[in-house]
Each structure stands twice: as structure tokens, then as C-alpha cells.
Scaffold this motif. Structure first.
Motif, PDB file in Angstrom:
ATOM      1  N   TYR A 126      16.357   3.696  -4.028  1.00  0.00           N
ATOM      2  CA  TYR A 126      17.750   3.637  -3.515  1.00  0.00           C
ATOM      3  C   TYR A 126      17.383   2.391  -2.158  1.00  0.00           C
ATOM      4  O   TYR A 126      18.316   2.145  -1.847  1.00  0.00           O
ATOM      5  N   PHE A 127      16.057   1.660  -2.371  1.00  0.00           N
ATOM      6  CA  PHE A 127      16.308   1.064  -1.675  1.00  0.00           C
ATOM      7  C   PHE A 127      17.097  -0.368  -2.587  1.00  0.00           C
ATOM      8  O   PHE A 127      17.829  -0.711  -3.429  1.00  0.00           O
ATOM      9  N   PHE A 128      17.656  -1.560  -2.045  1.00  0.00           N
ATOM     10  CA  PHE A 128      17.491  -2.287  -2.287  1.00  0.00           C
ATOM     11  C   PHE A 128      17.384  -3.966  -2.223  1.00  0.00           C
ATOM     12  O   PHE A 128      16.254  -4.417  -1.341  1.00  0.00           O
ATOM     13  N   PRO A 129      16.130  -4.611  -3.237  1.00  0.00           N
ATOM     14  CA  PRO A 129      16.847  -3.356  -4.689  1.00  0.00           C
ATOM     15  C   PRO A 129      16.091  -2.719  -4.870  1.00  0.00           C
ATOM     16  O   PRO A 129      15.011  -2.644  -3.975  1.00  0.00           O
ATOM     17  N   SER A 130      16.288  -1.742  -5.972  1.00  0.00           N
ATOM     18  CA  SER A 130      15.410  -0.358  -6.079  1.00  0.00           C
ATOM     19  C   SER A 130      13.869  -1.022  -6.095  1.00  0.00           C
ATOM     20  O   SER A 130      13.481  -2.116  -7.053  1.00  0.00           O
ATOM     21  N   LEU A 131      12.770  -0.514  -6.023  1.00  0.00           N
ATOM     22  CA  LEU A 131      11.769  -0.912  -5.703  1.00  0.00           C
ATOM     23  C   LEU A 131      10.964   0.000  -6.713  1.00  0.00           C
ATOM     24  O   LEU A 131      10.087   1.081  -7.107  1.00  0.00           O
ATOM     25  N   PRO A 145      13.417 -10.163  -7.198  1.00  0.00           N
ATOM     26  CA  PRO A 145      12.350 -10.528  -7.275  1.00  0.00           C
ATOM     27  C   PRO A 145      12.466 -11.737  -7.811  1.00  0.00           C
ATOM     28  O   PRO A 145      11.029 -12.532  -8.479  1.00  0.00           O
ATOM     29  N   GLY A 146      13.407 -12.710  -7.789  1.00  0.00           N
ATOM     30  CA  GLY A 146      13.850 -13.669  -8.285  1.00  0.00           C
ATOM     31  C   GLY A 146      12.113 -14.588  -7.507  1.00  0.00           C
ATOM     32  O   GLY A 146      11.653 -15.388  -8.124  1.00  0.00           O
ATOM     33  N   ASP A 147      11.823 -14.814  -6.178  1.00  0.00           N
ATOM     34  CA  ASP A 147      11.203 -15.442  -5.329  1.00  0.00           C
ATOM     35  C   ASP A 147       9.699 -15.237  -5.144  1.00  0.00           C
ATOM     36  O   ASP A 147       9.029 -15.338  -5.407  1.00  0.00           O
ATOM     37  N   ILE A 148      10.060 -13.159  -5.448  1.00  0.00           N
ATOM     38  CA  ILE A 148       8.580 -12.809  -4.830  1.00  0.00           C
ATOM     39  C   ILE A 148       9.406 -11.170  -5.651  1.00  0.00           C
ATOM     40  O   ILE A 148      10.263 -10.836  -5.731  1.00  0.00           O
ATOM     41  N   GLY A 149       8.207 -10.953  -6.649  1.00  0.00           N
ATOM     42  CA  GLY A 149       8.399  -9.888  -6.865  1.00  0.00           C
ATOM     43  C   GLY A 149       7.582  -8.897  -5.748  1.00  0.00           C
ATOM     44  O   GLY A 149       6.947  -9.452  -5.117  1.00  0.00           O
ATOM     45  N   ILE A 150       8.238  -7.108  -5.147  1.00  0.00           N
ATOM     46  CA  ILE A 150       7.450  -6.300  -4.437  1.00  0.00           C
ATOM     47  C   ILE A 150       7.051  -4.973  -5.343  1.00  0.00           C
ATOM     48  O   ILE A 150       8.005  -4.734  -6.294  1.00  0.00           O
ATOM     49  N   VAL A 151       5.951  -4.360  -5.750  1.00  0.00           N
ATOM     50  CA  VAL A 151       5.297  -3.120  -5.901  1.00  0.00           C
ATOM     51  C   VAL A 151       5.418  -2.603  -4.526  1.00  0.00           C
ATOM     52  O   VAL A 151       4.067  -2.716  -4.142  1.00  0.00           O
ATOM     53  N   GLY A 152       5.320  -0.860  -4.689  1.00  0.00           N
ATOM     54  CA  GLY A 152       4.844  -0.080  -3.513  1.00  0.00           C
ATOM     55  C   GLY A 152       3.812   1.016  -4.301  1.00  0.00           C
ATOM     56  O   GLY A 152       3.971   0.903  -5.688  1.00  0.00           O
ATOM     57  N   PHE A 153       3.800   2.145  -3.343  1.00  0.00           N
ATOM     58  CA  PHE A 153       2.877   2.698  -4.074  1.00  0.00           C
ATOM     59  C   PHE A 153       3.533   4.499  -2.985  1.00  0.00           C
ATOM     60  O   PHE A 153       3.350   4.194  -2.111  1.00  0.00           O
ATOM     61  N   ASP A 154       3.352   4.968  -3.733  1.00  0.00           N
ATOM     62  CA  ASP A 154       3.996   6.564  -3.544  1.00  0.00           C
ATOM     63  C   ASP A 154       5.085   6.936  -4.709  1.00  0.00           C
ATOM     64  O   ASP A 154       5.101   8.462  -4.794  1.00  0.00           O
ATOM     65  N   SER A 164      12.716  -5.127  -8.122  1.00  0.00           N
ATOM     66  CA  SER A 164      12.262  -5.620  -6.892  1.00  0.00           C
ATOM     67  C   SER A 164      10.708  -6.455  -7.694  1.00  0.00           C
ATOM     68  O   SER A 164      10.482  -7.021  -6.988  1.00  0.00           O
ATOM     69  N   SER A 165      10.419  -5.683  -8.942  1.00  0.00           N
ATOM     70  CA  SER A 165       9.676  -6.994  -9.675  1.00  0.00           C
ATOM     71  C   SER A 165      10.085  -7.611 -10.921  1.00  0.00           C
ATOM     72  O   SER A 165       9.519  -7.502 -11.781  1.00  0.00           O
ATOM     73  N   ASN A 166      10.984  -6.830 -11.029  1.00  0.00           N
ATOM     74  CA  ASN A 166      11.417  -7.144 -12.998  1.00  0.00           C
ATOM     75  C   ASN A 166      12.180  -8.130 -12.568  1.00  0.00           C
ATOM     76  O   ASN A 166      13.841  -8.384 -12.796  1.00  0.00           O
ATOM     77  N   ARG A 167      11.973  -8.868 -13.142  1.00  0.00           N
ATOM     78  CA  ARG A 167      12.513 -10.074 -13.374  1.00  0.00           C
ATOM     79  C   ARG A 167      13.845 -10.482 -14.620  1.00  0.00           C
ATOM     80  O   ARG A 167      14.730 -11.675 -14.061  1.00  0.00           O
ATOM     81  N   GLY A 197       0.766  -1.271  -0.086  1.00  0.00           N
ATOM     82  CA  GLY A 197      -0.326   0.034   0.753  1.00  0.00           C
ATOM     83  C   GLY A 197       1.527   1.206  -0.044  1.00  0.00           C
ATOM     84  O   GLY A 197      -0.243   2.128  -0.177  1.00  0.00           O
ATOM     85  N   ASN A 198       2.165   1.478   0.503  1.00  0.00           N
ATOM     86  CA  ASN A 198       3.135   2.411   0.320  1.00  0.00           C
ATOM     87  C   ASN A 198       4.737   1.917   0.185  1.00  0.00           C
ATOM     88  O   ASN A 198       4.646   0.228   0.971  1.00  0.00           O
ATOM     89  N   ASP A 199       5.323   3.664   0.366  1.00  0.00           N
ATOM     90  CA  ASP A 199       6.330   2.478  -0.439  1.00  0.00           C
ATOM     91  C   ASP A 199       7.441   1.965   1.190  1.00  0.00           C
ATOM     92  O   ASP A 199       8.020   1.860   0.618  1.00  0.00           O
ATOM     93  N   GLN A 200       6.691   3.235   2.272  1.00  0.00           N
ATOM     94  CA  GLN A 200       7.495   2.811   3.241  1.00  0.00           C
ATOM     95  C   GLN A 200       7.135   1.374   4.418  1.00  0.00           C
ATOM     96  O   GLN A 200       8.004   0.606   4.483  1.00  0.00           O
TER      97      GLN A 200
END
Length: 139
Positions: free
Chosen positions: A81-86, A65-74, A133-136, A45-48
Motif C-alpha cells: 500500500y506504499f506509493f508506489p507499492s514497494l 521507479p523511473g529515476d530510481i528503483g527501490i526494493v525493501g526487505f521483510d 517501486s522497482s518495475n519500470r 534493509g527493511n520495508d520501514q
């Protein structure tokens, strides 16, 4: 309807709620995996909170993203700069703010004129920002 058509009838196993903090993202990933251990992608629901999800995934030994992809919002500035970039969804905050001010002005004017306020509906197109974070395919 689309989720139902794809065979997802029990949506409760596909969602958990946090409190918008990174700490809740970390805790809630554990709860989500306990409910749905085969999950391979998460929209947060948010990047935080997504920052906490990324941390929990690392601690669980999951490759993002190999095992799980993650997408935030905002699309907060730090998300790149997150690792991996979000990967995240960017909103046009300036346009949303301008629309909110316009609506408030209309509400005030309607109240001053003893008129009923009828809110406007506006579509502000969000933009998906694809990062690692979502781009395999990003390696």
C-alpha cells in the motif's frame, strides 16, 4: 567480487546505514545521493526504512521507479500500500521461527548433557516480490 568485476571498487559510496526507522530511511537517502548522485536503484534493509526512502525520493522530485528503483526487505503487509507499492524480499518467518526454536532446544539439551553444541545450517529460500517501486515496465 561481482561488484568489483562490474567496476564498483569503492563500495563505501554505494552504502549508508540507517536505524531501521522510516525517518532514517528518509535522511539516509539524502546522504546516499550526496555520495553517489548517479545511483539509479537502492536495496533497503527493511520495508520501514524503504517507506522513508520513498518519501525522500518524492521530495527530491525523483520518479520511482523511473529515476530510481527501490526494493525493501521483510514484505510487511503495508508495503503493498506504499506509493508506489514497494518491491520487497519476503522471508518465511514461520519457518525461520521454527528453526530458531529447534536450535534453542538443541542448545538446552546440549547444556543439560554437558555436551558441546554444534549449530545446524539451514537455507530458507527468500522470495522477491516485484511491485511498482522497482518495475519500470509497470507504468
Amino acid at each position: 567480487e561481482s561488484l568489483h568485476d562490474a567496476g564498483f571498487d569503492d563500495l563505501d559510496v554505494l552504502k549508508v546505514e540507517g536505524n531501521w526507522s522510516a525517518a532514517s530511511g528518509e535522511v539516509r537517502l539524502h546522504a546516499l545521493i550526496a555520495k553517489s548522485p548517479d545511483i539509479d536503484a537502492i536495496f533497503v534493509g527493511n520495508d520501514q526504512m524503504a517507506l522513508g526512502v520513498l518519501q525522500a525520493a518524492r521530495r527530491l522530485g525523483l520518479q520511482v521507479p523511473g529515476d530510481i528503483g527501490i526494493v525493501g526487505f521483510d514484505d510487511i503487509p503495508e508495503s503493498a500500500y506504499f506509493f508506489p507499492s514497494l518491491s520487497t524480499v519476503r522471508q518465511n518467518a514461520e519457518r525461520l521461527g521454527a528453526l530458531a526454536v529447534e536450535q534453542m532446544a538443541k542448545i538446552i539439551q546440549a547444556q543439560q548433557n554437558n555436551e558441546e553444541f554444534k549449530p545446524d545450517t539451514h537455507w530458507v529460500q527468500p522470495r522477491l516480490i516485484v511491485r511498482k517501486s522497482s518495475n519500470r515496465d509497470s507504468g
